[in-house]
Design a protein around this motif. Structure first.
Motif, PDB file in Angstrom:
ATOM      1  N   SER A 267      89.993  69.967  34.089  1.00  0.00           N
ATOM      2  CA  SER A 267      89.802  69.919  35.545  1.00  0.00           C
ATOM      3  C   SER A 267      89.949  71.285  36.199  1.00  0.00           C
ATOM      4  O   SER A 267      89.661  71.451  37.376  1.00  0.00           O
ATOM      5  CB  SER A 267      90.808  68.943  36.164  1.00  0.00           C
ATOM      6  N   HIS A 268      90.428  72.285  35.429  1.00  0.00           N
ATOM      7  CA  HIS A 268      90.681  73.600  35.997  1.00  0.00           C
ATOM      8  C   HIS A 268      89.719  74.649  35.455  1.00  0.00           C
ATOM      9  O   HIS A 268      89.987  75.843  35.566  1.00  0.00           O
ATOM     10  CB  HIS A 268      92.118  74.042  35.697  1.00  0.00           C
TER      11      HIS A 268
ATOM     12  N   GLN B 128      94.051  77.175  54.005  1.00  0.00           N
ATOM     13  CA  GLN B 128      92.677  77.582  53.741  1.00  0.00           C
ATOM     14  C   GLN B 128      91.884  76.463  53.071  1.00  0.00           C
ATOM     15  O   GLN B 128      90.665  76.401  53.207  1.00  0.00           O
ATOM     16  CB  GLN B 128      92.668  78.834  52.856  1.00  0.00           C
ATOM     17  N   SER B 129      92.594  75.571  52.351  1.00  0.00           N
ATOM     18  CA  SER B 129      91.919  74.446  51.708  1.00  0.00           C
ATOM     19  C   SER B 129      91.761  73.262  52.657  1.00  0.00           C
ATOM     20  O   SER B 129      90.803  72.499  52.564  1.00  0.00           O
ATOM     21  CB  SER B 129      92.728  73.992  50.471  1.00  0.00           C
TER      22      SER B 129
ATOM     23  N   TRP C 134      95.178  72.070  45.073  1.00  0.00           N
ATOM     24  CA  TRP C 134      94.580  70.780  44.763  1.00  0.00           C
ATOM     25  C   TRP C 134      95.073  69.784  45.785  1.00  0.00           C
ATOM     26  O   TRP C 134      96.257  69.485  45.872  1.00  0.00           O
ATOM     27  CB  TRP C 134      94.930  70.366  43.329  1.00  0.00           C
ATOM     28  N   VAL C 135      94.161  69.290  46.605  1.00  0.00           N
ATOM     29  CA  VAL C 135      94.497  68.453  47.755  1.00  0.00           C
ATOM     30  C   VAL C 135      94.391  66.979  47.381  1.00  0.00           C
ATOM     31  O   VAL C 135      93.377  66.535  46.839  1.00  0.00           O
ATOM     32  CB  VAL C 135      93.562  68.752  48.943  1.00  0.00           C
TER      33      VAL C 135
ATOM     34  N   THR D 266      99.168  70.382  45.756  1.00  0.00           N
ATOM     35  CA  THR D 266      99.780  71.203  44.724  1.00  0.00           C
ATOM     36  C   THR D 266      99.057  72.532  44.665  1.00  0.00           C
ATOM     37  O   THR D 266      97.833  72.582  44.503  1.00  0.00           O
ATOM     38  CB  THR D 266      99.720  70.517  43.352  1.00  0.00           C
ATOM     39  N   THR D 267      99.830  73.611  44.794  1.00  0.00           N
ATOM     40  CA  THR D 267      99.257  74.956  44.779  1.00  0.00           C
ATOM     41  C   THR D 267      99.779  75.726  43.577  1.00  0.00           C
ATOM     42  O   THR D 267     100.984  75.716  43.289  1.00  0.00           O
ATOM     43  CB  THR D 267      99.619  75.717  46.065  1.00  0.00           C
ATOM     44  N   TYR D 268      98.863  76.385  42.882  1.00  0.00           N
ATOM     45  CA  TYR D 268      99.205  77.268  41.771  1.00  0.00           C
ATOM     46  C   TYR D 268      99.016  78.699  42.246  1.00  0.00           C
ATOM     47  O   TYR D 268      97.968  79.044  42.797  1.00  0.00           O
ATOM     48  CB  TYR D 268      98.318  76.976  40.561  1.00  0.00           C
ATOM     49  N   LEU D 269     100.037  79.526  42.051  1.00  0.00           N
ATOM     50  CA  LEU D 269      99.961  80.934  42.418  1.00  0.00           C
ATOM     51  C   LEU D 269      99.733  81.776  41.172  1.00  0.00           C
ATOM     52  O   LEU D 269     100.323  81.515  40.126  1.00  0.00           O
ATOM     53  CB  LEU D 269     101.254  81.383  43.114  1.00  0.00           C
TER      54      LEU D 269
END
Length: 259
Positions: free
Chosen positions: A145-146, A183-184, A214-215, A221-224
């Motif tokens: 999915s990524h 921003q999302s 990912w909304v 969930t946010t990945y930095l």
């Protein structure tokens, strides 16, 4: 130990209690408690407490201007490296886990603390979930999915976002995640119920910072990510965790749940 504040504009935001102020306050309490039971602040060979797992549950909108805000906190020791602080504030709770590290040229390495006063010992800290996400994020791009994540460059001002030891203070990870969320999905308005933050690396002043959010219905969930280029001076061994200049590393997973 009780920490008391009368809530005013610096502690509040659009939805109620400001989560960034809360994170920094809890982090400061954790560090101060740790400094009273170890030589973290006084050791000639200086080391630091780096937060790697943070969970906060609270009803953000239930806190208002003029409220007396009490935080009851307790610090416990798992081993010479890992400490956990637990906090209660009204109906809210929080746990902060830190690991002692020593700063070398180009990176950090685990380091034993030296006890100076008694500290309660916790029998076990379940870090399996954190280790799962650490492994998951290390192989972020291998997940189906990524394959083509929607990433955005985050505005980054090191003068505003770094503390004295040039390590990004952990509360600002959540701030960066919220910028990416907006921003999302710029319709986010509802109060926060829970923040779960897992941190796997630090950000240097030379890094570029990216995010992928990912909304879902009530939780984002946010990945930095960081891209370090070039390596910091003296980092010939790649202590920063990156194989070569320009490599990308996932340094945090932050899940924010709203009502």
């Amino acid at each position: 130990m009780s920490h008391t504040t009368i809530l005013g504009m610096p502690q509040l935001n659009y939805n109620g209690l400001d989560e960034i102020w809360l994170l920094k306050t809890l982090g400061d309490i954790h560090w101060n408690k740790l400094g009273k039971v170890t030589d973290m602040f006084t050791a000639e060979d200086r080391y630091y407490a780096s937060f790697f797992n943070v969970n906060i549950k609270f009803e953000q909108e239930s806190y208002e201007e003029g409220n007396k805000f009490d935080i009851e906190s307790k610090l416990e020791k798992w081993n010479k490296k890992i400490y956990r602080s637990t906090h209660k504030f009204g109906k809210g709770t929080a746990t902060l886990d830190s690991i002692c590290v020593k700063k070398y040229k180009g990176g950090l390495a685990k380091h034993d603390s030296n006890s100076t006063n008694y500290c309660d010992t916790i029998k076990d800290i379940d870090i399996n979930q954190h280790l799962f996400w650490k492994k998951y994020c290390k192989n972020y791009h291998k997940h189906d999915s990524h394959n083509i994540p929607h990433k955005m460059v985050l505005p980054f001002n090191p003068i505003l976002m770094f503390n004295g030891v040039k390590i990004l203070y952990f509360a600002n990870y959540v701030f960066l995640a919220q910028m990416a969320e907006w921003q999302s999905d710029n319709t986010i308005r509802t109060p926060i119920r829970e923040i779960q933050a897992d941190m796997f690396g630090n950000i240097d002043v030379n890094d570029k910072v990216y995010a992928s959010t990912w909304v879902t219905d009530k939780a984002n969930t946010t990945y930095l990510f960081r891209v370090r280029h070039p390596f910091p001076p003296g980092d010939k061994l790649g202590l920063s965790g990156l194989k070569r200049p320009g490599d990308e590393q996932c340094i945090a997973r932050i899940k924010i749940q709203r009502c």
